[in-house]
Design an enzyme around this catalytic site. Structure first.
Site, mmCIF file in Angstrom:
data_model
loop_
_atom_site.group_PDB
_atom_site.id
_atom_site.type_symbol
_atom_site.label_atom_id
_atom_site.label_comp_id
_atom_site.label_asym_id
_atom_site.label_seq_id
_atom_site.Cartn_x
_atom_site.Cartn_y
_atom_site.Cartn_z
ATOM 1 N N TYR A 32 0.828 -1.210 0.000
ATOM 2 C CA TYR A 32 0.000 0.000 0.000
ATOM 3 C C TYR A 32 0.863 1.261 0.000
ATOM 4 O O TYR A 32 0.543 2.250 -0.667
ATOM 5 C CB TYR A 32 -0.937 0.004 1.203
ATOM 6 C CG TYR A 32 -2.229 -0.728 0.974
ATOM 7 C CD1 TYR A 32 -3.243 -0.174 0.184
ATOM 8 C CD2 TYR A 32 -2.462 -1.970 1.535
ATOM 9 C CE1 TYR A 32 -4.436 -0.847 -0.035
ATOM 10 C CE2 TYR A 32 -3.648 -2.654 1.329
ATOM 11 C CZ TYR A 32 -4.634 -2.083 0.546
ATOM 12 O OH TYR A 32 -5.816 -2.748 0.329
ATOM 13 N N HIS A 47 -8.032 1.599 -0.954
ATOM 14 C CA HIS A 47 -8.195 1.409 0.489
ATOM 15 C C HIS A 47 -9.653 1.541 0.915
ATOM 16 O O HIS A 47 -10.122 0.803 1.790
ATOM 17 C CB HIS A 47 -7.338 2.420 1.244
ATOM 18 C CG HIS A 47 -7.361 2.236 2.727
ATOM 19 N ND1 HIS A 47 -8.272 2.895 3.541
ATOM 20 C CD2 HIS A 47 -6.611 1.458 3.551
ATOM 21 C CE1 HIS A 47 -8.069 2.539 4.794
ATOM 22 N NE2 HIS A 47 -7.080 1.667 4.827
#
Length: 254
Positions: A32, A47
């Site tokens: 991420y 997300h």
């Protein structure tokens, strides 16, 4: 929809570095972070999408290793990481972030990326082997109300949930009804207890299993992972070409 992609990263750290057994959360965070560095808007969208993320990754594959109480010691400091998604946008943003400094931090361990390679998607599937365990759950009624129960292949619900989960992901990704089906037979499985983060643990399965049915549906599972929590490093498989693999002992990398 764009073509799918699977990549292999050859990683290097110091010799004799110890990697924690439960490192999936660290890998997910590293992935991420790289995406956010390259494309903050895409990272936010990824997300915030709560249902499915449509990517998966392996546990670190460490070939020269010593098993220690505190983790896995990498003799030569080398490890391999596999990442896969049915959408190239995910892979492209991850690779773009990776190219900024050529590093990947997994917890307290910093890896340098020595090589990155695109892997071809198999033309057919027969025997699949997990390189990160498969996780599935169900809800059961108890005296205290509904409780979450982790499923293993010794429970018939495991088979139903695995197939239904894959079809739901396919429908969500392609925004169309999935009329395809597949079947599978578990040849070997080993139960695992994995820590997701902090004090959250789950029971999951390392498996070798035979698959047959609609190629496109099986291919989709190969691309984004089988079972739940794929974006936390669960459900990634490799295609086993050796027809005698099912008679060999299931080796676990972690």
């Amino acid at each position: 929809m764009r073509e799918s992609m699977r990549i292999e990263l050859e990683l290097q750290t110091d010799n004799f570095t110890v990697i924690p057994y439960n490192h999936q959360y660290y890998l997910a965070s590293a992935i991420y972070n790289k995406i956010h560095s390259a494309n903050p808007a895409y990272a936010k969208r990824l997300h915030n999408y709560q249902k499915f993320k449509f990517f998966t990754f392996s546990l670190l594959q460490i070939r020269k290793r010593v098993i220690r109480k505190e983790g896995i010691e990498t003799i030569d400091g080398k490890a391999y990481l596999y990442i896969s998604s049915p959408n190239n946008e995910f892979i492209e943003n991850f690779v773009a972030g990776l190219l900024e400094d050529g590093k990947l931090r997994v917890g307290n361990v910093e890896f340098f990326v020595r090589k990155a390679k695109i892997l071809p998607i198999p033309k057919k599937f027969n025997i699949l082997k997990t390189i990160s365990p498969i996780y599935l759950k169900t809800m059961i009624e108890t005296e205290d109300g509904l409780k979450t129960y982790d499923l293993l292949p010794n429970n018939s619900k495991f088979y139903e949930n695995l197939k239904n989960n894959l079809k739901k992901k396919y429908e969500a990704f392609y925004n169309e009804k999935c009329d395809m089906n597949f079947e599978f037979e578990v040849l070997k499985f080993r139960p695992k207890r994995m820590r997701i983060k902090n004090d959250i643990y789950c029971r999951c399965s390392e498996m070798v299993f035979k698959v047959w049915g609609d190629y496109d549906l099986i291919k989709f599972g190969y691309e984004c992972g089988f079972g739940e929590k794929n974006s936390m490093g669960f459900g990634m498989v490799v295609n086993v070409e050796d027809k005698n693999q099912k008679n060999k002992k299931l080796k676990t990398k972690i």
